[in-house]
Design a protein around this motif. Structure first.
Motif, PDB file in Angstrom:
ATOM      1  N   GLY B  44       6.997  -1.975   0.835  1.00  0.00           N
ATOM      2  CA  GLY B  44       5.953  -2.924   1.217  1.00  0.00           C
ATOM      3  C   GLY B  44       4.716  -2.197   1.712  1.00  0.00           C
ATOM      4  O   GLY B  44       3.584  -2.533   1.339  1.00  0.00           O
ATOM      5  N   LEU B  45       4.919  -1.181   2.550  1.00  0.00           N
ATOM      6  CA  LEU B  45       3.790  -0.428   3.093  1.00  0.00           C
ATOM      7  C   LEU B  45       3.080   0.352   1.989  1.00  0.00           C
ATOM      8  O   LEU B  45       1.857   0.454   1.965  1.00  0.00           O
ATOM      9  N   ALA B  46       3.876   0.887   1.049  1.00  0.00           N
ATOM     10  CA  ALA B  46       3.281   1.620  -0.073  1.00  0.00           C
ATOM     11  C   ALA B  46       2.439   0.664  -0.915  1.00  0.00           C
ATOM     12  O   ALA B  46       1.336   1.009  -1.359  1.00  0.00           O
ATOM     13  N   THR B  47       2.952  -0.550  -1.117  1.00  0.00           N
ATOM     14  CA  THR B  47       2.200  -1.550  -1.882  1.00  0.00           C
ATOM     15  C   THR B  47       0.857  -1.828  -1.211  1.00  0.00           C
ATOM     16  O   THR B  47      -0.193  -1.837  -1.860  1.00  0.00           O
ATOM     17  N   ALA B  48       0.890  -2.020   0.111  1.00  0.00           N
ATOM     18  CA  ALA B  48      -0.340  -2.305   0.852  1.00  0.00           C
ATOM     19  C   ALA B  48      -1.307  -1.124   0.759  1.00  0.00           C
ATOM     20  O   ALA B  48      -2.513  -1.304   0.559  1.00  0.00           O
ATOM     21  N   TYR B  49      -0.776   0.087   0.865  1.00  0.00           N
ATOM     22  CA  TYR B  49      -1.619   1.283   0.821  1.00  0.00           C
ATOM     23  C   TYR B  49      -2.325   1.400  -0.531  1.00  0.00           C
ATOM     24  O   TYR B  49      -3.544   1.598  -0.598  1.00  0.00           O
ATOM     25  N   TYR B  50      -1.557   1.229  -1.631  1.00  0.00           N
ATOM     26  CA  TYR B  50      -2.159   1.395  -2.948  1.00  0.00           C
ATOM     27  C   TYR B  50      -3.088   0.222  -3.292  1.00  0.00           C
ATOM     28  O   TYR B  50      -4.057   0.391  -4.033  1.00  0.00           O
ATOM     29  N   LEU B  51      -2.803  -0.969  -2.724  1.00  0.00           N
ATOM     30  CA  LEU B  51      -3.729  -2.090  -2.910  1.00  0.00           C
ATOM     31  C   LEU B  51      -5.097  -1.724  -2.345  1.00  0.00           C
ATOM     32  O   LEU B  51      -6.138  -1.951  -2.974  1.00  0.00           O
ATOM     33  N   THR B 372      10.013   4.704  -3.716  1.00  0.00           N
ATOM     34  CA  THR B 372       9.047   4.112  -2.774  1.00  0.00           C
ATOM     35  C   THR B 372       7.581   4.205  -3.239  1.00  0.00           C
ATOM     36  O   THR B 372       6.930   3.167  -3.392  1.00  0.00           O
ATOM     37  N   PRO B 373       7.040   5.417  -3.503  1.00  0.00           N
ATOM     38  CA  PRO B 373       5.620   5.442  -3.882  1.00  0.00           C
ATOM     39  C   PRO B 373       5.353   4.793  -5.237  1.00  0.00           C
ATOM     40  O   PRO B 373       4.355   4.075  -5.395  1.00  0.00           O
ATOM     41  N   GLY B 374       6.239   5.023  -6.205  1.00  0.00           N
ATOM     42  CA  GLY B 374       6.032   4.476  -7.549  1.00  0.00           C
ATOM     43  C   GLY B 374       6.111   2.963  -7.542  1.00  0.00           C
ATOM     44  O   GLY B 374       5.305   2.271  -8.180  1.00  0.00           O
ATOM     45  N   SER B 375       7.084   2.440  -6.813  1.00  0.00           N
ATOM     46  CA  SER B 375       7.259   0.993  -6.710  1.00  0.00           C
ATOM     47  C   SER B 375       6.019   0.357  -6.099  1.00  0.00           C
ATOM     48  O   SER B 375       5.493  -0.646  -6.610  1.00  0.00           O
ATOM     49  N   GLY B 376       5.525   0.955  -5.004  1.00  0.00           N
ATOM     50  CA  GLY B 376       4.330   0.425  -4.350  1.00  0.00           C
ATOM     51  C   GLY B 376       3.127   0.494  -5.273  1.00  0.00           C
ATOM     52  O   GLY B 376       2.320  -0.431  -5.337  1.00  0.00           O
ATOM     53  N   HIS B 377       3.036   1.593  -6.023  1.00  0.00           N
ATOM     54  CA  HIS B 377       1.891   1.827  -6.900  1.00  0.00           C
ATOM     55  C   HIS B 377       1.818   0.787  -8.014  1.00  0.00           C
ATOM     56  O   HIS B 377       0.778   0.161  -8.222  1.00  0.00           O
TER      57      HIS B 377
END
Lengths: 119, 416
Positions: B44-51, B372-377
């Motif tokens: 979730g945090l990775a998603t927010a970061y890449y958004l 984690t990073p790929g999923s968020g990205h």
């Protein structure tokens, strides 16, 4: 560690004798060929996965090898009942204390038993 | 954001480290955001970061019912690898692996990513065939992967019992040198700090109690701290995804199971790689602190209890001692469980849902940390453009109706 009452062996046995087999009471469509892709996919893959009371299919794998059902709380892990195939659960998410009519009957039976001799 | 550096460390030493700024704010929820992410774990945090970083969408809230990274992010065994069999899954996990390789610099946060290699053992002829097939598939997809002989394994891990007399003799292994481990808490904290610096509001102790849905479209969420509006909502709630889906009025092909892990007392360095075995079912690595981190299997029944059963622990430790007789007297320090949302095909769901504007990123099952990073990205891309990222497209929820499953039970067979 669960101690599970097998409704066929009528005994409490250790968890390792049993295998969980997923959600109970999933009826196979009577005519699979007539199902839409949605209906068939729902039957194969989609599950309730509740947080709370859940009805599960288990098998007494190294005992009588029969399948039966368990009503269990998926948060507290409390086993509320085990019952044979074809029977309906007494405890459901709607009636966590047991279905009213049956619960009342069970309570009356209990009271009767405890109060001793009655006419 | 105060950048971390060696110079900064020296500067703060002069003030006895009393003036470090907080890593992220603790804001009060606004009435409205562009995007709400439900779930403040790594994904979730990775998603927010890449958004915020890639798509310039900074009016974002991450809504977390507990504290950051307090769920599966802090409960996994920190293994990162990308040696998956099928093209779709390999693309997703390799995308993630490439982001891992630059993550500490990108976030200005040391996630302690250590590419110490991951070994998947084979104990039977069929295991060997599967290993060879998977290694060949990996190499065709440009993922580093080799087959090791027992002699080569013994050289890399001298303490492993590679003798022919073992109960399940080791016949070979697949080996991914670029794989390894990362510090899981640092991943959550690093993403949180970097996202916060870009303007994302991280709302802890804020539990979603329902969705605002009108005419089949999402308008926001109900929480214990009041209603929050947004026309795009992304749910990244792992084991609780099924509960959220029920609030939104549909079902998911997921079942939540407890997956447990345990750590030993700290030992001197003895194991400098990650060893996994599907067949005897255990996996192990050693942390920088010296603890052995051991992963067990899932409990077969559904559960939300965040604890695992004793028969599973016993079975796992038998497997570990089978492979490493030297560990037979090691004492275990702690044992815990996390709730994993397993999918029928052992692949995640990155998808739109029957409710417009509501997206789910779930079903990572036993192996979500590495992604984690790929999923968020890719999920951020999906949320920003309102259409599936090409890498995420095969992981649509539709596949359970079309039948186009991505069956990764082979590569994901051991819980990890």
């Amino acid at each position: 560690m669960f101690l599970i009452y097998c409704p066929y062996c009528e005994e409490h046995r250790e968890e390792e004798e049993f295998h969980p087999k997923g959600q109970a009471h999933i009826a196979r469509p009577a005519d699979p060929e007539a199902c839409s892709d949605e209906q068939w996919g729902d039957y194969l893959f989609f599950r309730d996965n509740p947080r709370g009371i859940h009805h599960e299919l288990w098998v007494h794998a190294v005992g009588c090898r029969k399948f039966f059902n368990i009503t269990r709380n998926t948060v507290s892990y409390e086993i509320l009942e085990t019952y044979r195939m074809g029977e309906q659960p007494r405890f459901t998410a709607e009636y966590p204390e047991g279905k009213p009519a049956e619960a009342a009957a069970a309570r009356a039976e209990e009271v009767e038993r405890q109060e001793g001799v009655k006419a | 954001m105060q950048r971390y550096s060696g110079f900064g460390l020296a500067k703060h030493a002069l003030n006895h480290h009393e003036n470090w700024e907080r890593q992220w704010r603790n804001p009060t929820p606004k009435k409205q955001y562009d995007v709400i992410i439900v779930g403040g774990g790594g994904h979730g945090l990775a998603t927010a970061y890449y958004l915020a970083k890639e798509h310039g969408i900074t009016n974002v809230a991450v809504v977390e019912k507990g504290w950051l990274g307090g769920g599966n992010t802090a409960r996994n065994t920190t293994i990162v690898r990308s040696n998956y069999l099928w093209d779709e899954a390999a693309a997703l996990y390799e995308h993630s692996m490439k982001l891992w390789e630059g993550l500490s610099q990108d976030l200005n946060y040391n996630v302690m990513f250590s590419q110490r290699g991951v070994m998947n053992l084979a104990h039977t002829l069929q295991d060997m065939r599967d290993v060879q097939r998977r290694v060949n598939a990996n190499r065709l997809n440009g993922i580093d992967s080799v087959v090791l002989t027992p002699e080569e394994i013994q050289e890399i891990v001298p303490i492993m019992d590679c003798s022919k007399n073992a109960r399940y003799p080791i016949l070979g292994a697949s080996w991914q040198p670029r794989a390894g481990v990362a510090r899981h808490d640092a991943v959550a904290w690093g993403f949180a700090r970097a996202a916060d610096a870009l303007g994302v509001d991280i709302l802890q102790n804020t539990e979603v109690t329902g969705f605002k849905i009108r005419d089949g479209r999402v308008y926001g969420v109900h929480t214990n701290r009041g209603d929050i509006e947004a026309r795009t909502v992304g749910c990244v709630a792992a084991g609780n995804s099924g509960v959220l889906a029920k609030m939104a009025g549909f079902r998911l092909p997921l079942e939540s199971h407890p997956l447990q892990a345990l750590v030993s007392e700290p030992l001197k360095p003895v194991l400098d790689t990650v060893v996994m075995s599907n067949h005897v079912h255990g996996y192990i690595s050693q942390t920088d602190k010296g603890d052995l981190v051991i992963g067990a299997g899932i409990d077969g029944y559904n559960g939300y209890g965040q604890r695992g059963s004793y028969p599973t622990v016993e079975h796992t430790l038998q497997a570990i001692v089978e492979m490493f007789p030297i560990f037979s007297r090691v004492r275990m320090n702690r044992q815990w469980g996390g709730i994993v949302d397993t999918c029928p095909d052992a692949c995640p769901i990155l998808s739109a849902t029957p409710v417009k504007g509501l997206f789910f990123n779930c079903g990572w099952g036993t192996g979500g940390f590495k992604a984690t990073p790929g999923s968020g990205h890719v999920f951020a891309w999906t949320l920003a453009k309102n259409q599936a990222h090409p890498i995420a497209a095969p992981f649509s929820i539709d596949r359970f109706h079309t039948g186009a499953l991505v069956d990764e039970h082979g590569a994901a067979g051991v819980a990890h």
